[in-house]
Write an enzyme that holds these catalytic residues in place. Sequence first.
Site, short mmCIF file in Angstrom:
data_model
loop_
_atom_site.label_atom_id
_atom_site.label_comp_id
_atom_site.label_asym_id
_atom_site.label_seq_id
_atom_site.Cartn_x
_atom_site.Cartn_y
_atom_site.Cartn_z
N LYS A 1 -11.30 -3.18 -2.69
CA LYS A 1 -12.28 -2.10 -2.84
C LYS A 1 -11.67 -0.71 -2.89
O LYS A 1 -12.31 0.23 -3.32
CB LYS A 1 -13.33 -2.19 -1.72
CG LYS A 1 -12.82 -1.83 -0.35
CD LYS A 1 -13.95 -1.85 0.63
CE LYS A 1 -13.60 -2.67 1.85
NZ LYS A 1 -12.32 -2.30 2.48
N LYS B 1 0.81 -1.22 0.00
CA LYS B 1 0.00 0.00 0.00
C LYS B 1 0.85 1.27 0.00
O LYS B 1 0.42 2.32 -0.47
CB LYS B 1 -0.97 0.00 1.20
CG LYS B 1 -2.11 -0.97 0.96
CD LYS B 1 -3.27 -0.74 1.91
CE LYS B 1 -4.38 -1.58 1.52
NZ LYS B 1 -5.33 -2.19 1.55
N LYS C 1 -4.98 -9.14 -5.96
CA LYS C 1 -6.22 -9.32 -5.21
C LYS C 1 -7.29 -8.28 -5.62
O LYS C 1 -6.96 -7.15 -5.91
CB LYS C 1 -5.88 -9.12 -3.73
CG LYS C 1 -7.00 -9.24 -2.77
CD LYS C 1 -6.50 -9.00 -1.35
CE LYS C 1 -6.66 -7.58 -0.89
NZ LYS C 1 -8.03 -7.11 -0.77
#
Length: 328
Positions: A196, A112, A193
């Site tokens: 959202k 991230k 993956k």
Amino acid sequence: MKKNLFTAAKPTGRLTLGNYIGAVDNWKKMQEENNSIFCVADLHSLTVNIDPQELRSNSYAVMANYLACGLDPKKAVLYYQSQIPAHSELCWLMDCITSMGEASRMTAYKEKAANKNMVSVGLFNYPMLMAADILLYDTDLVPIGEDQRQHLELARNLAIRFNNKYGETFVVPQGVYQKVGAKIYNLQNPTKKMSKSDFDNSGNILLEDSIDLIKQKIKRAVTDSESEIRFDPQNKPGVSNLMSIYAVLTKKDMKEVEKFFEGKNYGALKGEVTDIVIETLAPVQEKFNYFMSNTDEIIKIAQDGAEKIREKAENKIKLVKQKMGLIF
Ligand code: ATP
Ligand code: MG
């Protein structure tokens, strides 16, 4: 005796089919036989750059989808993380028993943080806040997707470390993972993956997507240059991902699925996946729309939920502070 279950999703975006298959649909089954707490982890959403309006609307939407997917306030506690300050407080106490080394090894953080111009301290701190979420409620079971395994391991280590140093305080939680569907992949990039919080949702099916959009996304899903429908995640990630989605939603095992598609082409596979996804999501969307136009019901459910667990969380914090030597 019933076990204590805790789990959460972050309102960083709208729930995806990955969240449904890997998490929420399984939570619904588990609420029948456990003391369950389902949290909307709004504090966790602040770890990424999100504007207040978006956070507010996602927060309603995640809870609306929890309810639409069958999480039931009569059987479980549903609430927002920020309603209970003990989460943040325990996070600090967890921070102080976590080493920089182990926190730096978290792969979700590295992924991230990559290519961001601003990486917040909060993003680095995320796993310790997650540990606090879980440990506050004497949680036995944490049903999560495969991507959260490392974070759960940290929560376990922190519980064990704390208990060893200060005496028996925390229950050491256990992760619960699905056999099939623990990791659903992005349809455009099937080694990544489904998430959202992605900026580009062309490879993510959102639970709110229209029928047309679902059809389009599955039709464009990346496959491979062969034609055989075979479950082989290593060499055929796109096809295998579609097969996993199909298997979980039709409740068939992979052997049956392979047999069903024997001799058929990728078009047939995509057609079947489209049908079952639409069939699964139609009733969810109807309820979702209801709750999104009745957000006062969401607020009421969350207020009632938080009140049921507030005292437990506060008592745990008191105990932890006392054990650590804090006198108030
Ligand atoms: P974000 O991109 O903000 O991290 P996310 O889609 O990963 O969003 P989370 O809120 O982090 O969602 O996780 C909610 C739950 O859904 C967790 O239990 C997580 O393991 C599970 N989950 C998330 N993505 C997937 C996926 N692609 N397949 C299966 N389970 C998933
Ligand atoms: Mg995630």
